[in-house]
Design an enzyme around this catalytic site. Sequence first.
Site, mmCIF file in Angstrom:
data_model
loop_
_atom_site.group_PDB
_atom_site.id
_atom_site.type_symbol
_atom_site.label_atom_id
_atom_site.label_comp_id
_atom_site.label_asym_id
_atom_site.label_seq_id
_atom_site.Cartn_x
_atom_site.Cartn_y
_atom_site.Cartn_z
ATOM 1 N N SER A 153 0.810 -1.294 -0.032
ATOM 2 C CA SER A 153 0.192 -0.026 -0.006
ATOM 3 C C SER A 153 0.994 1.136 -0.192
ATOM 4 C CB SER A 153 -0.780 -0.087 1.339
ATOM 5 O OG SER A 153 -1.352 1.290 1.367
ATOM 6 N N TYR A 166 -2.782 -1.167 10.410
ATOM 7 C CA TYR A 166 -2.738 -1.469 8.952
ATOM 8 C C TYR A 166 -1.440 -0.770 8.385
ATOM 9 C CZ TYR A 166 -4.147 -1.193 3.844
ATOM 10 O OH TYR A 166 -4.283 -1.565 2.644
HETATM 11 C C1 BGC Z 1 -6.324 1.430 2.091
HETATM 12 C C2 BGC Z 1 -7.469 2.280 1.642
HETATM 13 C C3 BGC Z 1 -7.052 3.605 1.380
HETATM 14 C C4 BGC Z 1 -5.787 3.675 0.476
HETATM 15 C C5 BGC Z 1 -5.307 5.219 0.460
HETATM 16 C C6 BGC Z 1 -5.209 1.694 1.025
HETATM 17 O O1 BGC Z 1 -4.038 0.648 1.506
HETATM 18 O O2 BGC Z 1 -6.667 -0.045 2.242
HETATM 19 O O3 BGC Z 1 -8.568 2.331 2.524
HETATM 20 O O4 BGC Z 1 -8.115 4.615 0.637
HETATM 21 O O5 BGC Z 1 -4.784 2.968 1.091
HETATM 22 O O6 BGC Z 1 -5.075 5.816 1.493
#
Ligand code: BGC
Length: 268
Positions: A153, A166
């Site tokens: 991410s 996360y």
């Molecule tokens: C998340 C999303 C978020 C995006 C940008 C992703 O890894 O799961 O919820 O919108 O990152 O912030």
Amino acid sequence: MNSYSLQGQVALVTGGDSGIGKGVALELAKAGAKVVINHVDAHEVAQLTVDEIKANGGEAYAIHADVSNEAEVIDMFAEMFQHYGTIDILVNNAGLQRDSKFVDMTLEQWNTVISINLTGQFLCAREAAKEFIRRGVVQDRSKAAGKIICMSSVHEVIPWGGHVNYAASKGGIMMLMKSMAQELAPHKIRVVSIGPGAIETHINQAAWSTPEALEKLLTLIPYNRVGVADDIGKLAAWLASDEADYITGTTIFMDGGMTLYPGFADNG
Ligand code: BGC
């Protein structure tokens, strides 16, 4: 028409039944790979992805397994080897969010996210790497003995208040990916990450599904559109192909510029 082919290759996409995983599964199948759709939710949902792939002339089937459960992961690989014989491409995609203000975050919220997002990637990558090493490079199939694509991410580099579990899982994936890439390269195994920005899926629905939320979200995206699962799917298929044979140990961000610190465009 792609300029490359994944014909004859077997791919496993964890969490391949929905969201980004589904987009990846469809594109891998389009490029000719046989795709195993791992899922933890209802079988009927995963079957819809399988049916869509088959309707397009591809090959796929679904296996249920919780990627954070070692025994279930080992069984899933055994079942896949029975069905398709081996694995060439692992897309470590399964992931979730359990958001909370930091001081209110429960240990359960922390553990759930770390177990699925990070430990799940470790367990699946370990099983795939064992098979890649056992089998080695297969002539005329791929230059690599195997490819591991980790779904990371932008939050492997962008801190994210309200989502520390996360962001920590994604930061962990970065070093898991790089360390695996370093150790496995001599075996002709490539390990890379994709760092998606905001991609329109159920995980971030609240961030794009109303005009007000969308307007706010777009201030973070210089390219001024939210991504779609198909964007990531196309990148994953290309990264798995021999076109990307010299890429290992790095993250490719696909985020419309989210990692460009857009707040600095007219400030600082
Ligand atoms: C998340 C999303 C978020 C995006 C940008 C992703 O890894 O799961 O919820 O919108 O990152 O912030």
